[in-house]
Design a protein around this motif. Structure first.
Motif, PDB file in Angstrom:
ATOM      1  N   ALA A  49       0.840  -1.205   0.000  1.00 28.22           N
ATOM      2  CA  ALA A  49       0.000   0.000   0.000  1.00 28.22           C
ATOM      3  C   ALA A  49       0.872   1.251   0.000  1.00 28.22           C
ATOM      4  O   ALA A  49       0.586   2.223  -0.718  1.00 28.22           O
ATOM      5  CB  ALA A  49      -0.929  -0.006   1.211  1.00 28.22           C
ATOM      6  N   GLY A  50       1.938   1.220   0.793  1.00 32.07           N
ATOM      7  CA  GLY A  50       2.834   2.377   0.823  1.00 32.07           C
ATOM      8  C   GLY A  50       3.491   2.623  -0.521  1.00 32.07           C
ATOM      9  O   GLY A  50       3.530   3.763  -1.012  1.00 32.07           O
ATOM     10  N   ALA A  51       4.000   1.553  -1.147  1.00 25.75           N
ATOM     11  CA  ALA A  51       4.695   1.697  -2.429  1.00 25.75           C
ATOM     12  C   ALA A  51       3.729   2.070  -3.554  1.00 25.75           C
ATOM     13  O   ALA A  51       4.014   2.959  -4.372  1.00 25.75           O
ATOM     14  CB  ALA A  51       5.427   0.397  -2.761  1.00 25.75           C
ATOM     15  N   LEU A  52       2.573   1.401  -3.604  1.00 24.63           N
ATOM     16  CA  LEU A  52       1.593   1.710  -4.648  1.00 24.63           C
ATOM     17  C   LEU A  52       1.013   3.106  -4.469  1.00 24.63           C
ATOM     18  O   LEU A  52       0.770   3.831  -5.447  1.00 24.63           O
ATOM     19  CB  LEU A  52       0.461   0.680  -4.633  1.00 24.63           C
ATOM     20  N   GLY A  53       0.779   3.503  -3.216  1.00 29.17           N
ATOM     21  CA  GLY A  53       0.263   4.851  -2.948  1.00 29.17           C
ATOM     22  C   GLY A  53       1.225   5.916  -3.437  1.00 29.17           C
ATOM     23  O   GLY A  53       0.820   6.912  -4.052  1.00 29.17           O
ATOM     24  N   LEU A  54       2.521   5.718  -3.177  1.00 35.01           N
ATOM     25  CA  LEU A  54       3.538   6.661  -3.637  1.00 35.01           C
ATOM     26  C   LEU A  54       3.577   6.710  -5.158  1.00 35.01           C
ATOM     27  O   LEU A  54       3.639   7.791  -5.759  1.00 35.01           O
ATOM     28  CB  LEU A  54       4.906   6.258  -3.087  1.00 35.01           C
ATOM     29  N   TYR A  55       3.505   5.534  -5.802  1.00 27.79           N
ATOM     30  CA  TYR A  55       3.527   5.474  -7.272  1.00 27.79           C
ATOM     31  C   TYR A  55       2.328   6.212  -7.863  1.00 27.79           C
ATOM     32  O   TYR A  55       2.471   7.012  -8.794  1.00 27.79           O
ATOM     33  CB  TYR A  55       3.536   4.017  -7.732  1.00 27.79           C
ATOM     34  N   CYS A  56       1.143   5.940  -7.330  1.00 31.14           N
ATOM     35  CA  CYS A  56      -0.067   6.587  -7.847  1.00 31.14           C
ATOM     36  C   CYS A  56      -0.024   8.103  -7.627  1.00 31.14           C
ATOM     37  O   CYS A  56      -0.488   8.879  -8.474  1.00 31.14           O
ATOM     38  CB  CYS A  56      -1.306   5.995  -7.173  1.00 31.14           C
ATOM     39  N   TRP A  57       0.545   8.528  -6.497  1.00 25.99           N
ATOM     40  CA  TRP A  57       0.645   9.963  -6.207  1.00 25.99           C
ATOM     41  C   TRP A  57       1.611  10.642  -7.177  1.00 25.99           C
ATOM     42  O   TRP A  57       1.305  11.710  -7.737  1.00 25.99           O
ATOM     43  CB  TRP A  57       1.119  10.161  -4.776  1.00 25.99           C
ATOM     44  N   VAL A  58       2.759  10.014  -7.429  1.00 25.76           N
ATOM     45  CA  VAL A  58       3.748  10.580  -8.357  1.00 25.76           C
ATOM     46  C   VAL A  58       3.170  10.665  -9.771  1.00 25.76           C
ATOM     47  O   VAL A  58       3.404  11.647 -10.484  1.00 25.76           O
ATOM     48  CB  VAL A  58       5.035   9.725  -8.352  1.00 25.76           C
ATOM     49  N   ARG A  59       2.393   9.644 -10.171  1.00 23.81           N
ATOM     50  CA  ARG A  59       1.821   9.635 -11.522  1.00 23.81           C
ATOM     51  C   ARG A  59       0.565  10.494 -11.642  1.00 23.81           C
ATOM     52  O   ARG A  59       0.034  10.662 -12.733  1.00 23.81           O
ATOM     53  CB  ARG A  59       1.478   8.197 -11.916  1.00 23.81           C
TER      54      ARG A  59
END
Length: 303
Positions: A49-59
């Motif tokens: 969740a932490g990694a995917l959340g960061l990815y979605c936020w950056v994109r």
């Protein structure tokens, strides 16, 4: 095929192959973490969740998620199936082996076929039923009662792998209702929900002694959840279904090779026959489905 399309397909092949290789190594991360199966699944959700959340936020995916109340609830339902599917698969690793649990888990396409017939009234042809039968003969052979000392725990592990495959099939059926939403966001909703779904089953007392196992747990969340899913979703947009079906078999092959290399697991002759039956039937079913879809598209274009 144009040069640009050919280059995109080559890139998609590389992305999907890497994703399948990563999938084949997850069993090692589970074992080396030293944590209980449900704890591993819980940590996968937390780190994922932490990694995917960061990815979605950056994109910039959060600016317009596309979720409605209905689709958000459906994504949560899919999360129930996905996270418990992980937990039961990880448990099956412990009771059988990475190789056998992975191959039995690869019966999931047949559950999708059967559920599709029940839920969406999709036509269940004689060929589909035949391949389902072949696959489950393979499951019986993989169990290999004559060559291994079969314990109740071993048979329970086979059952858990089958249950994990069924849960994944339910998640696939739910995902069919979530068109028009970025799969990265769906995955983020699901792993976030998984944190709360798996929390009651976490053995926190056992985590105090795993030490370096935390690095393996973080790897499952970051590598096998965020990175792997990003590669999967990127490749799906570039590849035909038939090629996706073929490349998906990199996953069980890598799992078997890794299991034999790292843990010295040995597969008996009947089990090899069972593996070939399951993988062959799954491939034939997937290719048959993609060819029918292709003919339907062609017919639609000519109409």
């Amino acid at each position: 095929m144009s040069i640009q399309a050919a280059e995109l397909q080559k890139k998609g092949i590389v992305e999907l192959t890497i994703a399948m290789v990563l999938s084949g190594t997850i069993g090692v991360f589970v074992f080396e973490s030293g944590a209980q199966p449900f704890t591993v699944a819980f940590c996968r959700c937390v780190f994922g969740a932490g990694a995917l959340g960061l990815y979605c936020w950056v994109r910039g995916f959060f600016s317009d998620t596309g979720f409605t109340r209905k689709t958000f609830l459906l994504a949560l339902l899919g999360g129930v199936f996905i996270v418990y599917n992980w937990a039961f698969l990880f448990s099956a690793y412990e009771k059988t082996s990475i190789s056998l649990a992975t191959v039995v888990y690869h019966t999931q396409p047949f559950y999708v076929v059967l559920l599709g017939a029940l839920v969406f009234k999709e036509k269940l042809t004689a060929a589909k039923l035949g391949w389902v039968g072949v696959a489950f003969v393979g499951v019986v052979l993989v169990t290999d009662i004559t060559s291994v000392t079969v314990s109740g725990s071993y048979l329970l592990g086979i059952g858990e792998a089958l249950l994990a495959a069924l849960l994944y099939a339910f998640a696939t059926i739910v995902a069919k209702q979530l068109k028009g939403i970025r799969p990265h966001l769906i995955a983020l909703v699901q792993v976030t929900a998984g944190i709360f779904l798996l929390l009651p089953f976490v053995d926190f007392s056992g985590t105090a002694s795993i030490g370096g196992g935390w690095a393996w747990l973080a790897g499952i969340g970051v590598i096998h959840t965020c990175v792997m899913y990003v590669l999967l979703y990127a490749s799906y947009q570039k590849l035909p279904t038939s090629l996706i079906a073929v490349l998906s078999f990199v996953y069980p092959v890598v799992a078997i090779i890794v299991d034999m290399s790292v843990y010295g697991t040995r597969i008996h002759p009947l089990q090899i026959v069972g593996i070939l039956l399951i993988c062959g039937a799954s491939l034939a079913n997937s290719l048959g489905t993609s060819q029918r879809a292709g003919r339907a598209v062609s017919a639609g274009k000519s109409a």
